[in-house]
Motif scaffolding. Structure first.
Motif, PDB file in Angstrom:
ATOM      1  N   ALA A 162     -11.650   6.031  -5.977  1.00 60.67           N
ATOM      2  CA  ALA A 162     -11.259   4.628  -5.865  1.00 60.67           C
ATOM      3  C   ALA A 162     -10.911   4.243  -4.435  1.00 60.67           C
ATOM      4  CB  ALA A 162     -10.073   4.345  -6.782  1.00 60.67           C
ATOM      5  N   GLY A 163     -11.105   5.148  -3.491  1.00 63.72           N
ATOM      6  CA  GLY A 163     -10.802   4.851  -2.096  1.00 63.72           C
ATOM      7  C   GLY A 163      -9.342   5.012  -1.732  1.00 63.72           C
ATOM      8  N   ARG A 164      -8.588   5.722  -2.578  1.00 67.63           N
ATOM      9  CA  ARG A 164      -7.169   5.961  -2.307  1.00 67.63           C
ATOM     10  C   ARG A 164      -6.980   7.424  -1.919  1.00 67.63           C
ATOM     11  NH1 ARG A 164      -3.833   3.204  -7.174  1.00 67.63           N
ATOM     12  NH2 ARG A 164      -2.137   3.809  -5.786  1.00 67.63           N
ATOM     13  N   HIS A 165      -5.786   7.761  -1.411  1.00 66.81           N
ATOM     14  CA  HIS A 165      -5.570   9.127  -0.948  1.00 66.81           C
ATOM     15  C   HIS A 165      -5.473  10.075  -2.145  1.00 66.81           C
ATOM     16  CE1 HIS A 165      -4.159  12.518   1.376  1.00 66.81           C
ATOM     17  NE2 HIS A 165      -4.309  11.809   2.485  1.00 66.81           N
ATOM     18  N   PRO A 166      -6.257  11.155  -2.149  1.00 66.08           N
ATOM     19  CA  PRO A 166      -6.255  12.064  -3.306  1.00 66.08           C
ATOM     20  C   PRO A 166      -4.914  12.739  -3.558  1.00 66.08           C
ATOM     21  CG  PRO A 166      -7.499  12.992  -1.469  1.00 66.08           C
ATOM     22  CD  PRO A 166      -7.218  11.572  -1.121  1.00 66.08           C
ATOM     23  N   LEU A 167      -4.134  13.010  -2.499  1.00 69.59           N
ATOM     24  CA  LEU A 167      -2.826  13.642  -2.712  1.00 69.59           C
ATOM     25  C   LEU A 167      -1.878  12.712  -3.451  1.00 69.59           C
ATOM     26  CD1 LEU A 167      -1.999  15.788   0.451  1.00 69.59           C
ATOM     27  CD2 LEU A 167      -3.477  16.268  -1.503  1.00 69.59           C
ATOM     28  N   ALA A 168      -2.060  11.408  -3.286  1.00 72.39           N
ATOM     29  CA  ALA A 168      -1.247  10.460  -4.056  1.00 72.39           C
ATOM     30  C   ALA A 168      -1.590  10.558  -5.536  1.00 72.39           C
ATOM     31  CB  ALA A 168      -1.461   9.038  -3.546  1.00 72.39           C
ATOM     32  N   GLY A 169      -2.861  10.793  -5.844  1.00 72.27           N
ATOM     33  CA  GLY A 169      -3.255  10.989  -7.231  1.00 72.27           C
ATOM     34  C   GLY A 169      -2.670  12.254  -7.812  1.00 72.27           C
ATOM     35  N   ILE A 170      -2.651  13.330  -7.012  1.00 78.32           N
ATOM     36  CA  ILE A 170      -2.036  14.581  -7.463  1.00 78.32           C
ATOM     37  C   ILE A 170      -0.547  14.371  -7.706  1.00 78.32           C
ATOM     38  CG2 ILE A 170      -1.349  16.886  -6.674  1.00 78.32           C
ATOM     39  CD1 ILE A 170      -4.101  17.156  -5.397  1.00 78.32           C
ATOM     40  N   ALA A 171       0.122  13.671  -6.797  1.00 82.08           N
ATOM     41  CA  ALA A 171       1.561  13.441  -6.929  1.00 82.08           C
ATOM     42  C   ALA A 171       1.872  12.622  -8.175  1.00 82.08           C
ATOM     43  CB  ALA A 171       2.093  12.733  -5.680  1.00 82.08           C
ATOM     44  N   ALA A 172       1.117  11.554  -8.411  1.00 81.74           N
ATOM     45  CA  ALA A 172       1.362  10.705  -9.577  1.00 81.74           C
ATOM     46  C   ALA A 172       1.137  11.483 -10.871  1.00 81.74           C
ATOM     47  CB  ALA A 172       0.459   9.475  -9.528  1.00 81.74           C
ATOM     48  N   ALA A 173       0.039  12.261 -10.919  1.00 75.13           N
ATOM     49  CA  ALA A 173      -0.251  13.039 -12.123  1.00 75.13           C
ATOM     50  C   ALA A 173       0.795  14.127 -12.343  1.00 75.13           C
ATOM     51  CB  ALA A 173      -1.646  13.660 -12.003  1.00 75.13           C
ATOM     52  N   PHE A 174       1.194  14.807 -11.279  1.00 73.80           N
ATOM     53  CA  PHE A 174       2.219  15.856 -11.366  1.00 73.80           C
ATOM     54  C   PHE A 174       3.541  15.267 -11.848  1.00 73.80           C
ATOM     55  CE2 PHE A 174       4.272  19.575  -8.781  1.00 73.80           C
ATOM     56  CZ  PHE A 174       4.476  20.269  -9.966  1.00 73.80           C
ATOM     57  N   ALA A 175       3.872  14.065 -11.384  1.00 74.55           N
ATOM     58  CA  ALA A 175       5.105  13.406 -11.824  1.00 74.55           C
ATOM     59  C   ALA A 175       5.071  13.127 -13.318  1.00 74.55           C
ATOM     60  CB  ALA A 175       5.314  12.104 -11.050  1.00 74.55           C
TER      61      ALA A 175
END
Length: 528
Positions: A162-175
């Protein structure tokens, strides 16, 4: 990652500067594999030092005083060597991760995962990606630990596509998966497990008490909304803006781009999704009969109101990971055949091999992590910390509201050293439940306080068995990512959840909102 002269930590703000410091210090720690080795040596040294001391603390599991076992004694050392291989191969996360990744590897290699995500992103508003991902992470608890190997890596893929930072996706999913471990709107195997331990602890002073498996259901369901809202705000307003300075320099071949599906991909996706639907229908139909082999064997104890499909003895609950393997392998192969990315069986094996080659680093870390956890459990240090902490809280004689917060904080602290939710509650609950019952507090409320603390710090403890795996996921996109990177990502979630969730529990208690089915806030002894 260091600040430029024009962008000092003061200008970026106190929070960003503090997180940068956490990341720099954390990344200077030894490699995770070496860190687990060093921690094991520390446990050995502490066990030798404390083994000659006597403790008044009583292990609630045995009723005997806790004795620290000297791991440097000859028999202990030879026992460690004899058990080393078995400790590694029976390390629970190892098999879960590798088997699930075999199926996911084929689905990724053939392009099925990428195509499905790209299609989903065309109908999902960009602003709703974060709450959707966190909610899916919370829901994944039904599948035991599957969220760690399924939802978290897909979070990175979704955000990057989606053009967003992948680590932010990891952080959101991990949360969602780990930070929201005790938030769920679908009952999981954890509910009867904790309630059973609460019942055992309560019956130490009142044999008539039986704790319902759904005694915290209303609270955990409402907590889902809290976790999603907190995670949504932090991801979009704190975590992702900070990550703008972190370049994505991983392997481009593992980073799908958001492109329109061509005709072959659309055909392959349609057939793959149809096969997944057929598999799902057949699976559901196989669950329905009263005599279904998926159900728990006859004679298995099942709590009132609980399905015999949801107890841990049920084959379906023990087959979650193999089911994930099949539900991604079959559609992945069918997609590849229809889209042209799979020519023969060798392409399928190649996908599996590629997935396993990427897990080599995790296997090394898992070996040392397994040895450390085994040594820590054998030493009895975790039991001593938990029991002494609970006894100290009791001795303070604080008001009930403060005591509830104390249970949350104690659980959060012990969680940094003892990973198993049931093991911690077996230790803490056996003391806190009877203690608070003496003060008129129900086991239901005490258990709810424990769940808040246990969940909130899951995401900041490197001793979580899946923590090294999340680091590996981060390194796919940011090669220099390490323990410090992940700690800096997750610390805002942990601290905010700890504060907000504790306040949420106190609000439930103050307003006397029911915690769950058959639950209460007060305990009245028989005859009163």
């Amino acid at each position: 990652m260091s600040a430029t002269p024009q962008e000092t930590p003061a200008r970026r703000g106190l929070v960003a500067g503090a997180l940068d410091l956490v990341e720099r210090v954390g990344n200077r720690l030894p490699d995770p594999a070496v860190l687990f080795l060093l921690l094991m040596l520390v446990v050995w040294a502490l066990s030798w030092w404390l083994s000659g001391l006597s403790f008044d603390a009583v292990d609630p599991r045995t009723g005997e005083p806790i004795v620290i076992r000297n791991l440097l004694e000859g028999r202990s050392l030879t026992g460690f060597m004899a058990a080393m291989v078995n400790t590694f191969v029976t390390f629970p996360p190892l098999g879960v991760v590798l088997v699930a990744m075999l199926g996911l590897g084929v689905a990724e290699h053939t392009g099925f995962v990428s195509a499905a995500l790209r299609a989903a992103l065309t109908v999902t508003p960009r602003m709703l990606l974060t709450p959707m991902l966190i909610a899916v992470g919370v829901l994944s608890h039904v599948a035991v630990d599957a969220g760690y190997v399924l939802v978290i890596p897909l979070g990175a893929v979704i955000f990057y596509a989606a053009g967003r930072h992948p680590l932010a996706g990891i952080a959101a999913a991990f949360a969602g998966v780990s930070g929201g471990f005790s938030a769920t709107f679908v009952p999981s195997s954890l509910d009867p497990l904790l309630s059973g331990l609460s019942t055992s602890a309560a019956q130490l002073i009142d044999p008539t008490v039986v704790v319902s498996p759904l005694n915290n259901y209303f609270f955990t369901t409402a907590s889902t909304g809290l976790v999603v809202l907190v995670g949504w705000f932090l991801t979009d307003r704190v975590i992702e803006p900070r990550l703008r300075r972190t370049p994505v320099d991983g392997d481009p071949s593992q980073m799908p781009k958001l492109e329109a599906l061509d005709a072959a991909e659309k055909r392959g996706l349609a057939w793959a999704l149809a096969s997944m639907a057929v598999l799902g229908l057949l699976f559901v139909l196989s669950l329905l009969p009263e005599g279904s082999p998926w159900r728990a064997p006859a004679g298995t104890p099942v709590a009132a109101g609980q399905s015999d499909l949801l107890v841990m003895q049920a084959p379906v609950m023990q087959s979650i990971v193999p089911l994930i393997f099949i539900f991604f392998l079959v559609p992945g192969v069918i997609y590849g055949m229809m889209a042209g990315s799979v020519k023969n069986h060798r392409d399928v094996v190649k996908g599996m091999s590629k997935a396993m080659s990427g897990m080599g680093y995790y296997v090394v870390m898992a070996f040392f992590c397994a040895q450390f956890i085994w040594a820590f459990g054998q030493s009895n240090l975790g039991a001593l910390i938990a029991v002494e902490g609970a006894s100290g809280l009791r001795a303070l004689g604080l008001p009930l509201g403060v005591t509830l917060v104390g249970i949350v904080l104690l659980s959060a602290f012990v969680n940094l050293m003892v990973g198993s939710a049931s093991a911690k509650w077996a230790l803490i609950g056996a003391i806190m439940v009877p203690m608070l019952m003496e003060l008129g507090v129900s086991p239901d409320l005490t258990q709810a306080a424990y769940r808040v603390g246990d969940s909130s710090t899951n995401i900041i403890t490197p001793l979580l068995p899946y923590f090294p795996l999340i680091v590996v996921f981060c390194q796919r996109y940011v090669q220099g990512a390490g323990i410090g990177t992940l700690l800096a990502l997750m610390l805002p979630y942990s601290l905010t959840l700890l504060v907000c969730w504790s306040a949420f529990l106190l609000g439930f208690w103050a307003l006397e909102i029911p915690l769950g089915w058959g639950a209460s806030y007060e305990y009245l002894p028989p005859g009163r």
